[in-house]
Design an enzyme around this catalytic site. Sequence first.
Site, short mmCIF file in Angstrom:
data_model
loop_
_atom_site.label_atom_id
_atom_site.label_comp_id
_atom_site.label_asym_id
_atom_site.label_seq_id
_atom_site.Cartn_x
_atom_site.Cartn_y
_atom_site.Cartn_z
N CYS A 216 29.40 46.05 35.22
CA CYS A 216 30.17 44.88 34.78
C CYS A 216 31.28 44.56 35.77
O CYS A 216 31.61 43.40 36.02
CB CYS A 216 30.80 45.13 33.42
SG CYS A 216 29.59 45.31 32.13
N CYS A 386 38.31 42.99 50.53
CA CYS A 386 37.42 42.72 49.39
C CYS A 386 38.20 43.15 48.15
O CYS A 386 39.42 43.29 48.20
CB CYS A 386 36.10 43.47 49.54
SG CYS A 386 36.28 45.25 49.43
#
Length: 428
Positions: A216, A386
């Site tokens: 998730c 990132c």
Amino acid sequence: MGSSSCAWERGGVGGSCSSGSSSASWSGGGLDKGEVERYARQLVLPSFGVARQRKLKEASVLVVGAGGLGSPVCLYLAAAGVGRIGVTDQDDVEKSNLHRQILHDEAEVGSHKAVSASKAMRRLNSGTEVEVHLDGFRAVNALGLVEGYDVVVDASDNPATRYCVNDACVIAGKPLVSGAAIGTDGQLSVYNHGDQCPCYRCVWPDPPQEGACQRCSDSGVLGVLPGIIGTLQALETIKVLTGAGECCSQKLLMFDGLATSFRSLKLRPRQEKCLVCGSSPAITRETIGSYDYEANCGGAMHDKGESACLRVLPESRRVSCEFLRSRIDGSAATDREFVVLDVRPKSEYDFAHLRGSVSLPMDALEEEVAAGAALAREGKDTYVVCRRGNDSQVAVDKLLRAGATSVFDVEGGLQRWSKAVDPTFPLY
Ligand SMILES: Nc1ncnc2c1ncn2[C@@H]1O[C@H](COP(=O)(O)OP(=O)(O)OP(=O)(O)O)[C@@H](O)[C@H]1O
């Protein structure tokens, strides 16, 4: 109504109601007045009734994971009147959990999930005994945990835990109610329940490679999805415990949230060659504690944020968030031109990015490398960010292999930026 007659009687088990006796004027089949009132709406169901309610009261369930799936599982099982619920997790509540992990609320951000879960269950039903296992589910404690309960619910989110929970359930002879939800899809099955019923390993004999499984935290999940699957897990648990209806065993139920459709697949029976429930098992009561699930079943069991970081680059290729800030605010001892490349998916860049940074998602970066265009920024220092500092390292590695010379990974990514440099940057 005459004074000597029984006011009413339900369930037929328990005290008598004789004239002149000092005992209560009624019998609730093993339930007290508060319980009868509380569970009345399911007691009146012909398919459920007092005997099954009593079974729930006498039953115990272990829930592995107090996250998206574990939330409805814990809440519905406590609400339904399961006598004893154990919950295990090792993680803390984060803000990005709240859209789906309805066990936890804003005040619990930062607190231990298993503790927060126990508080929520106790608030809901003081009649349910709640046990908290703070260390999470691991090979060394697997059997001890599972043996303490009648049914185990897997509400975790990683393959190593799933295999470990399964193996412990097989060895201890406990039914396993397993669910998964990612994106807008979910699935559910009851394993190891009855002679022919396969275990999780019979159905999925080959664990995924490390990193091959979606999570998730990387792929996203619509908040209500684990709500639906977790609620079904609670339903299956109640059926396993009470014998009501037919369980979702020997089949895999799949839910497509965008189409709002369910499909189910029949599963093959128990497999002779299965490593844990086959005829010559490699994983046994004696070996499970030392079996290396992380090495053999798809990577880390516990996703503890930054500690899950890869290390693929030498130190000389990494800069800290503090250093990047000094470049951005001009206080660094260099005036070379620089660019900040953000390699997260565009959707993530769109909701928050460093001012002046350039979006170059990983697939676009790969195209750039393949097209030989990776050196376009030579002459400038290139800092790659990132979310957590994993993809950025992979990106720097690719750029270096393509011939770039002045590229650097920003260690810990935007999560570290948010914690160490600018707490106003969204942490997710
Ligand atoms: N071995 C384990 N023992 C106990 N709990 C576990 C184990 N592995 C995973 N979990 C827990 O299972 C839960 C899974 O929840 P969920 O899938 O909603 O994701 P999350 O890890 O909470 O959030 P996110 O993926 O967004 O960071 C988490 O609370 C996680 O800590």
